[in-house]
Design a protein around this motif. Structure first.
Motif, mmCIF file in Angstrom:
data_model
loop_
_atom_site.group_PDB
_atom_site.id
_atom_site.type_symbol
_atom_site.label_atom_id
_atom_site.label_comp_id
_atom_site.label_asym_id
_atom_site.label_seq_id
_atom_site.Cartn_x
_atom_site.Cartn_y
_atom_site.Cartn_z
ATOM 1 N N LEU A 66 29.447 -33.469 -1.860
ATOM 2 C CA LEU A 66 28.441 -34.389 -2.217
ATOM 3 C C LEU A 66 27.236 -33.531 -2.483
ATOM 4 N N GLU A 67 27.074 -32.526 -1.802
ATOM 5 C CA GLU A 67 25.911 -31.645 -2.291
ATOM 6 C C GLU A 67 25.853 -31.120 -3.707
ATOM 7 N N SER A 68 27.056 -30.802 -3.991
ATOM 8 C CA SER A 68 27.299 -30.026 -5.287
ATOM 9 C C SER A 68 27.208 -31.412 -6.514
ATOM 10 N N LEU A 69 27.474 -32.689 -6.215
ATOM 11 C CA LEU A 69 27.445 -33.758 -6.923
ATOM 12 C C LEU A 69 25.997 -34.102 -7.164
ATOM 13 N N LYS A 70 25.175 -33.966 -5.819
ATOM 14 C CA LYS A 70 23.865 -34.430 -6.120
ATOM 15 C C LYS A 70 23.144 -33.276 -7.023
ATOM 16 N N ARG A 71 23.374 -32.323 -6.911
ATOM 17 C CA ARG A 71 22.796 -31.107 -7.775
ATOM 18 C C ARG A 71 23.055 -31.468 -9.446
ATOM 19 N N GLU A 72 24.468 -32.142 -9.512
ATOM 20 C CA GLU A 72 24.805 -32.257 -10.794
ATOM 21 C C GLU A 72 23.795 -33.413 -11.488
ATOM 22 N N ILE A 73 23.352 -34.420 -10.483
ATOM 23 C CA ILE A 73 22.695 -35.436 -10.877
ATOM 24 C C ILE A 73 21.392 -35.112 -11.684
ATOM 25 N N GLY A 74 20.710 -34.129 -11.255
ATOM 26 C CA GLY A 74 19.478 -33.412 -11.842
ATOM 27 C C GLY A 74 19.754 -33.277 -13.212
ATOM 28 N N SER A 75 20.800 -32.784 -13.694
ATOM 29 C CA SER A 75 21.099 -32.366 -15.033
ATOM 30 C C SER A 75 21.586 -33.563 -15.896
ATOM 31 N N ILE A 76 21.687 -34.540 -15.484
ATOM 32 C CA ILE A 76 21.963 -35.920 -16.570
ATOM 33 C C ILE A 76 20.929 -36.695 -16.914
ATOM 34 N N ASP A 77 20.934 -37.445 -18.059
ATOM 35 C CA ASP A 77 20.214 -38.381 -18.369
ATOM 36 C C ASP A 77 20.438 -39.636 -17.388
ATOM 37 N N LEU A 78 19.461 -40.062 -16.524
ATOM 38 C CA LEU A 78 19.660 -41.025 -15.583
ATOM 39 C C LEU A 78 19.746 -42.465 -16.240
ATOM 40 N N ALA A 79 18.791 -42.612 -17.337
ATOM 41 C CA ALA A 79 18.626 -43.752 -18.124
ATOM 42 C C ALA A 79 19.519 -44.033 -19.080
ATOM 43 N N ALA A 80 19.988 -43.030 -19.389
ATOM 44 C CA ALA A 80 21.451 -43.337 -20.414
ATOM 45 C C ALA A 80 22.540 -43.682 -19.393
#
Ligand code: SF4
Length: 274
Positions: free
Chosen positions: A73-87
């Motif tokens: 889960l922690e590694s996935l959370k870090r991945e969130i920072g690298s994606i365009d959340l609006a898209a």
């Protein structure tokens, strides 16, 4: 689970990237160490929870799942920072506002911001959070086709189906057997919808643990000396909107949640036979 016959049985399940995060020089060395009992399989952070289950003894399973689930889960959370959340919000059927993506999980709001912080109206545990973030990061966002298939018909589902049946469908069936209001509560509390009976079941309820990943729970009551039965069905787009590991986790999480719901209503805990 029977002990693996050789290290190769373990090796074929590994990522084979030789990333060394487990502390071994290669995946093969790690497989050998696990086979010899010097290392535990959960030390590889890249494994699906289902593989950990395959190679852990019963007493270790829950602990390993929780621990690896937290790390993953922690590694996935870090991945969130690298994606365009609006898209991503547009793709997966969510809403984006002021740096935060919000979607519905079983009818309740679940939000994630671009630092990977999670907030929700429901209790957040890895069983829920991992599929949600996986869905946001890598789901294709296909609209459901309304073609229902079993877990074993999803991509890579066939070999995992026996474990899925044991961890998800069997415990859920035992809950349904004793907790007769289960399906009413799924509709009332979790935004489910009773639909026309499918596959000649007695009850069919559709829930939405994720906006584009509906699950249909079908229950057959016991009759004429025949045991009851319960199966989960997925839209045939589920394996495009989620990894098969997350589909498994979602089913297991749902099963665990219903077990807790039954407990709150005074029914005894449903034990999994090992
Ligand atoms: S952490 Fe997993 S993938 Fe990386 S080297 Fe070790 S066994 Fe291989």
């Amino acid at each position: 689970m029977p002990r693996p016959k050789n290290a190769m049985e373990i090796f074929i399940q590994l990522d084979k990237s030789n990333c060394r995060e487990c502390g071994e020089m290669t995946c093969l060395a790690f497989a050998g160490a696990v086979y010899q009992g010097r290392r535990q399989i959960k030390a590889c952070p890249k494994l699906d929870l289902t593989v950990i289950e395959q190679f852990s003894d019963a007493s270790e399973i829950r602990k390993a799942l929780d621990q690896n689930g937290d790390e993953y889960l922690e590694s996935l959370k870090r991945e969130i920072g690298s994606i365009d959340l609006a898209a991503a919000a547009e793709r997966v059927g969510a809403v984006y506002s002021v740096g935060k993506l919000t979607l519905k999980v079983l009818g309740k709001n679940f939000s994630v911001d671009n630092q990977g912080n999670l907030s929700s109206d429901i209790h957040i545990n890895p069983w829920v959070a991992i599929p949600v973030i996986d869905y946001i990061c890598s789901g294709e966002g296909l609209n459901p086709s309304a073609r229902w298939v079993s877990f074993r018909e999803l991509k890579d589902g066939k070999e995992r189906y026996p474990l899925f049946h044991k961890r998800c469908e069997e415990p859920m069936k035992r809950v349904a057997d004793i907790y007769t209001d289960l399906f009413d509560d799924l509709v009332r509390i979790f935004g489910g919808k009773q639909v026309e009976q499918q596959f000649e079941s007695d009850i069919s309820v559709v829930v939405h643990p994720l906006p584009k990943v509906p699950i249909m729970i079908c229950y057959w009551r016991p009759e004429d000396g025949m045991e009851s039965d319960l199966n989960l069905f997925f839209d045939d787009t589920a394996d495009k909107n989620l990894t098969i590991g997350s589909v498994f986790t979602l089913g297991a999480g749902l099963s665990q949640m219903l077990d807790k719901l039954a407990l709150r209503h005074g029914f005894p805990e449903v034990e999994s036979p090992e």
